[in-house]
Design a protein around this motif. Structure first.
Motif, PDB file in Angstrom:
ATOM      1  N   GLU A   1      -4.858   7.168   6.270  1.00 40.25           N
ATOM      2  CA  GLU A   1      -5.855   6.170   5.866  1.00 40.25           C
ATOM      3  C   GLU A   1      -5.629   4.838   6.570  1.00 40.25           C
ATOM      4  O   GLU A   1      -6.588   4.113   6.853  1.00 40.25           O
ATOM      5  CB  GLU A   1      -5.803   5.973   4.351  1.00 40.25           C
TER       6      GLU A   1
ATOM      7  N   LEU B   1       0.818  -1.217   0.000  1.00 46.57           N
ATOM      8  CA  LEU B   1       0.000   0.000   0.000  1.00 46.57           C
ATOM      9  C   LEU B   1       0.850   1.265   0.000  1.00 46.57           C
ATOM     10  O   LEU B   1       0.314   2.368  -0.077  1.00 46.57           O
ATOM     11  CB  LEU B   1      -0.938  -0.008   1.206  1.00 46.57           C
ATOM     12  N   PHE B   2       2.173   1.098   0.062  1.00 43.51           N
ATOM     13  CA  PHE B   2       3.077   2.243   0.084  1.00 43.51           C
ATOM     14  C   PHE B   2       3.848   2.401  -1.227  1.00 43.51           C
ATOM     15  O   PHE B   2       4.780   3.193  -1.295  1.00 43.51           O
ATOM     16  CB  PHE B   2       4.069   2.113   1.251  1.00 43.51           C
TER      17      PHE B   2
ATOM     18  N   THR C   1      -1.576   8.351   2.992  1.00 46.42           N
ATOM     19  CA  THR C   1      -1.542   6.899   3.187  1.00 46.42           C
ATOM     20  C   THR C   1      -1.484   6.541   4.664  1.00 46.42           C
ATOM     21  O   THR C   1      -2.214   5.669   5.151  1.00 46.42           O
ATOM     22  CB  THR C   1      -0.328   6.282   2.468  1.00 46.42           C
TER      23      THR C   1
ATOM     24  N   ARG D   1       0.870  -0.938  -6.073  1.00 48.61           N
ATOM     25  CA  ARG D   1       0.043  -1.719  -5.141  1.00 48.61           C
ATOM     26  C   ARG D   1       0.128  -3.218  -5.449  1.00 48.61           C
ATOM     27  O   ARG D   1      -0.841  -3.969  -5.259  1.00 48.61           O
ATOM     28  CB  ARG D   1      -1.424  -1.268  -5.214  1.00 48.61           C
TER      29      ARG D   1
ATOM     30  N   SER E   1       7.612   7.258   0.705  1.00 52.04           N
ATOM     31  CA  SER E   1       6.223   6.791   0.624  1.00 52.04           C
ATOM     32  C   SER E   1       5.572   6.665   1.996  1.00 52.04           C
ATOM     33  O   SER E   1       4.358   6.469   2.101  1.00 52.04           O
ATOM     34  CB  SER E   1       6.165   5.429  -0.074  1.00 52.04           C
TER      35      SER E   1
END
Length: 243
Positions: A152, A67-68, A149, A72, A119
């Protein structure tokens, strides 16, 4: 009624695809952790026979690296190699992330500074181990994306700041540990100043676009440090503000 049925079927298909990806990612992430564990034990010159601590390995296993990264992709994220995140920047291969985290000797009550958010992946790893993580990124698009990110994913103990990390983040410190994820020819003096006595700073030291020394600096007194080179690495250059 037909449109509603199509919508429901579409949602089910998306959910199944997401579940399949999650299963794949869990499997790939577990394999990554085992590879890191094996690699650490095979090179006793860096970490000794004990290898990496279980707390660091657990943090690596809990953090969703896929997710970073922009793709993906599980297969890309959990391979033992760096991954490009745009703007000429990368996130380090998983073993190097784990090694730097281990060398920083982060404890649950620690406040940690990271220079070079990228990231947000290294900050997320640190967040599993520390009370608070303050991370500085000089590239606006990366800082914004990383902050989004991390928010979230509910990393509520991480704060992201846009700026030149050479100056550290005095208002967030002093720090028990500092991790720098870009290479510079020398350790920035402001970072040493913001490091607590007994704290550690981990960073690649050396010229850009060549092999550098992954270095651990320990602050043993207000005006005294010890320095040791741990391993040869290759990091992107430390970016400075032009102002």
């Amino acid at each position: 009624m037909k449109n509603l049925l199509l919508l429901v079927l579409s949602m089910v298909a998306v959910a199944r695809e997401a579940t399949a990806q999650d299963t794949e990612c869990v499997r790939e992430r577990a394999a990554m952790v085992e590879n890191i564990r094996t690699y650490a034990r095979s090179d006793a010159s860096v970490l000794g026979q004990q290898g990496l601590s279980e707390s660091v390995l657990e943090a690596m296993g809990r953090t969703k690296r896929h997710l970073f990264i922009p793709e993906r992709s599980c297969s890309i994220a959990y391979a033992d190699s760096p991954v490009s995140i745009g703007q000429g920047q990368t996130i380090s291969q998983p073993f190097i992330v784990a090694l730097m985290t281990e060398l920083a000797a982060v404890a649950p009550d620690h406040v940690v500074l990271e220079v070079g958010t990228g990231s947000g992946y290294q900050a997320a790893i640190l967040a599993h181990l520390a009370r608070k993580v303050c991370t500085v990124e000089i590239i606006p698009s990366l800082a914004e994306a990383a902050a989004k990110t991390l928010k979230e994913l509910a990393y509520d103990n991480v704060s992201v700041r846009l700026g030149d990390g050479y100056a550290g983040w005095p208002e967030c410190g002093p720090f028990d540990a500092i991790v720098v994820t870009a290479a510079l020819g020398q350790v920035p003096p402001p970072l040493i100043e913001q490091l607590k006595v007994g704290g550690r700073l981990v960073m690649p030291v050396g010229a850009a676009y060549t092999t550098q020394h992954l270095t651990v600096v320990e602050k043993i007194a207000p005006d005294q440090t010890t320095t040791r080179a741990v391993a040869l690495v290759r990091f992107v250059p430390f970016t400075r503000s032009k102002d």
